[in-house]
Design an enzyme around this catalytic site. Sequence first.
Site, PDB file in Angstrom:
ATOM      1  CG  HIS A   1      -0.233  -0.035   2.538  1.00  0.00           C
ATOM      2  ND1 HIS A   1       0.345   1.076   3.103  1.00  0.00           N
ATOM      3  CD2 HIS A   1      -0.015  -1.061   3.399  1.00  0.00           C
ATOM      4  CE1 HIS A   1       0.881   0.753   4.263  1.00  0.00           C
ATOM      5  NE2 HIS A   1       0.689  -0.551   4.468  1.00  0.00           N
TER       6      HIS A   1
ATOM      7  CB  CYS B   1       1.721  -3.495   5.201  1.00  0.00           C
ATOM      8  SG  CYS B   1       0.135  -4.127   5.764  1.00  0.00           S
TER       9      CYS B   1
END
Length: 186
Positions: A146, A162
């Site tokens: 992301h 992440c």
Amino acid sequence: MDRYATVSQAADRPVSGLELDNRQLLGVREAGLQRRVSGFAARRWQDHFVSLNDGAILVDTNARALHFWSGDGQTYKIYPTSVPLTEDMTRRGRTSIVRKRVGPDWRPTPNMLKRDPSLPAYVGPGPQNPLGTHALYLSWQYYRIHGTNDTRKIGRRASNGCIGLYNEDIAELFDRATVGMQVLVV
């Protein structure tokens, strides 16, 4: 500990202070570091994937770089990333993109709330969202590639699991990536 020294040099004309002389290179070697001419070493998809099928993404957590190959093999891109803070937060192996979302919303994971109970329960799309402008959801629960609202994290061990990219980079990758695309995290 990082085992690489990043050495950048101007392509068209020398820039004062960026060149390394032999004494500096010897110091890099004596420190046990490998020298790279640029911040990232190019990779071959064949070393990591059987085929490109719908394309492929390789995330190198040591180099803090994401490598992208298009399905036809004509496009290869490297993006700087943030990676998980610690080894136990780092998941490695094969996964795939299962969902894509522009303007993702964010909720802290149960483990994030254990570490920091003061985190908000929910952040909607917008400039304060930790997932940035776009998100690629992986088949592993809670793991995503992301954007970020904090660009200081890129190039560092700074995430809770992440892989983070600059918002302009995730927007470009988002347009190129497809649901079902293979992802390997090493």
